[in-house]
Design an enzyme around this catalytic site. Sequence first.
Site, PDB file in Angstrom:
ATOM      1  N   HIS A 139       0.931  -1.364   0.110  1.00 11.29           N
ATOM      2  CA  HIS A 139       0.235   0.178   0.173  1.00 11.29           C
ATOM      3  C   HIS A 139       0.815   1.323   0.032  1.00 11.29           C
ATOM      4  O   HIS A 139       0.729   2.092  -0.757  1.00 11.29           O
ATOM      5  CB  HIS A 139      -0.987   0.004   1.250  1.00 11.29           C
ATOM      6  N   GLU A 140       1.953   1.214   1.005  1.00 14.38           N
ATOM      7  CA  GLU A 140       2.583   2.621   1.035  1.00 14.38           C
ATOM      8  C   GLU A 140       3.675   2.907  -0.049  1.00 14.38           C
ATOM      9  O   GLU A 140       3.819   4.008  -0.572  1.00 14.38           O
ATOM     10  CB  GLU A 140       3.466   2.504   2.553  1.00 14.38           C
ATOM     11  N   HIS A 165       1.898   4.408  -3.236  1.00 19.39           N
ATOM     12  CA  HIS A 165       1.534   5.862  -3.232  1.00 19.39           C
ATOM     13  C   HIS A 165       2.781   6.446  -3.860  1.00 19.39           C
ATOM     14  O   HIS A 165       2.727   7.454  -4.442  1.00 19.39           O
ATOM     15  CB  HIS A 165       1.634   6.439  -1.609  1.00 19.39           C
ATOM     16  N   GLU A 182      -5.889   6.535  -2.402  1.00 17.92           N
ATOM     17  CA  GLU A 182      -6.050   5.430  -1.138  1.00 17.92           C
ATOM     18  C   GLU A 182      -6.332   4.301  -1.713  1.00 17.92           C
ATOM     19  O   GLU A 182      -5.904   3.198  -1.384  1.00 17.92           O
ATOM     20  CB  GLU A 182      -6.786   6.031  -0.093  1.00 17.92           C
ATOM     21  N   ASP A 202      -9.580  13.872   7.816  1.00 17.98           N
ATOM     22  CA  ASP A 202      -8.885  12.796   6.859  1.00 17.98           C
ATOM     23  C   ASP A 202      -8.889  13.404   5.528  1.00 17.98           C
ATOM     24  O   ASP A 202      -9.298  12.648   4.571  1.00 17.98           O
ATOM     25  CB  ASP A 202      -9.834  11.339   7.034  1.00 17.98           C
ATOM     26  N   TYR A 210      -4.530  14.423  -3.108  1.00 18.85           N
ATOM     27  CA  TYR A 210      -4.711  13.967  -1.933  1.00 18.85           C
ATOM     28  C   TYR A 210      -5.864  14.484  -1.130  1.00 18.85           C
ATOM     29  O   TYR A 210      -5.687  14.854   0.030  1.00 18.85           O
ATOM     30  CB  TYR A 210      -3.521  13.606  -0.966  1.00 18.85           C
ATOM     31  N   HIS A 254      -9.366   8.148   3.399  1.00 20.83           N
ATOM     32  CA  HIS A 254      -9.356   6.613   4.039  1.00 20.83           C
ATOM     33  C   HIS A 254     -10.819   6.074   4.364  1.00 20.83           C
ATOM     34  O   HIS A 254     -10.794   5.016   4.577  1.00 20.83           O
ATOM     35  CB  HIS A 254      -8.538   6.370   5.290  1.00 20.83           C
TER      36      HIS A 254
HETATM   37 ZN   LIG Z   1      -2.260   5.399   2.222  1.00 19.90          ZN
END
Ligand SMILES: [Zn+2]
Length: 360
Positions: free
Chosen positions: A178-179, A182, A202, A275, A193, A280
């Site tokens: 996931h990271e 990005h 996301e 957020d 974002y 998310h």
């Molecule tokens: Zn993320």
Amino acid sequence: MVRTMTTHGGLEPVFCTIVPPHVLDRLARHDDPALSGPARRSLQRDAMERTRRRLTTVIGATAAAAPAGKQDGQPHRTIYDAHHGTDLPGTKVRGEGQQPGGDATVNRAYSGLGATFELYLSVYGRDSIDGRGLPLDATVHYDEKYDNAFWNGEQMVFGDGDGEIFLDFTIPVDVIGHELTHGVTQHTANLAYFGQSGALNESVSDVFGSLIKQYTLGQTAAEADWLIGAGLLAPRVTGTALRSMKAPGTAYDDDVLGKDPQPATMDDYVHTGSDNGGVHINSGIPNHAFYLAATALGGHAWERAGQIWYDVLTGGELREDADFADFARLTVKAARERYGAGDEVQAVKKGWEEVGVPAS
Ligand SMILES: [Zn+2]
């Protein structure tokens, strides 16, 4: 990490942590200091890292180029140990090609970076996250009881978790995927974002994070758990993961963490200022559309469904401020361009229809 425009006209990186702020905010307000202490400290660290990243970018540092001697098509991984401090990157503990040592956290980080590199190269022909062999660096044992993991635009950073709510952040390979995704988004569509484009950013990270896990385990779409962060929550937590692509909103329902706030369809879209406009939270909607398309097609999700999503992410037509409907339309177009008018187009269209996003 992705970039958005700042008031001074530059590009400001946005900093993504795997545990969203609304989860840690709630934990930080808990009566039990064993729970609130690490959460508060983690939030402070996240804010500090966000600022540090901004300053680095303003000064004009750029990500490292591939080192001399690195072969095309091979990862170049380095794992560092912060020894529970916050200086990055810390002490080098394992380089590319070195045998595993006695620290399971180091070994998982090394394997997870390798698994991510492998999916992008073998399936999509992409040499590392920038497509140009970017070295993959990671720091483990960051800070004391740090309840998060993040990609800061240059490297991965993993906390050990507080042991009460969160365990070691190197456990779920999809969190690593996931990271790092990005980073792929940052180098391609660069989705802003905030709001729907942020939720797409996301979601793309969840999609490829899950595909990295499925590819590593050799699972079909029917066999996969479609969870993000399975194995990360401590035994006392009533929950299985941070998010579920199969059933958004059901990953956890716990007296300390609260209930998973993700919607599965547009009917339950969450309008919020926190957020970054619910990036998310509303990511549950495109996540579920991908799950529906991939399971309708069957077989390995990284093959057709994953290829279609990858084509949209890297194809050059996805705008930085795209909304769900823009993305949906482009997936149908990409399915038609790559596979013709067949099952793929139908499965993708139907997936979006079921979550209430128009795809044409
Ligand atoms: Zn993320």
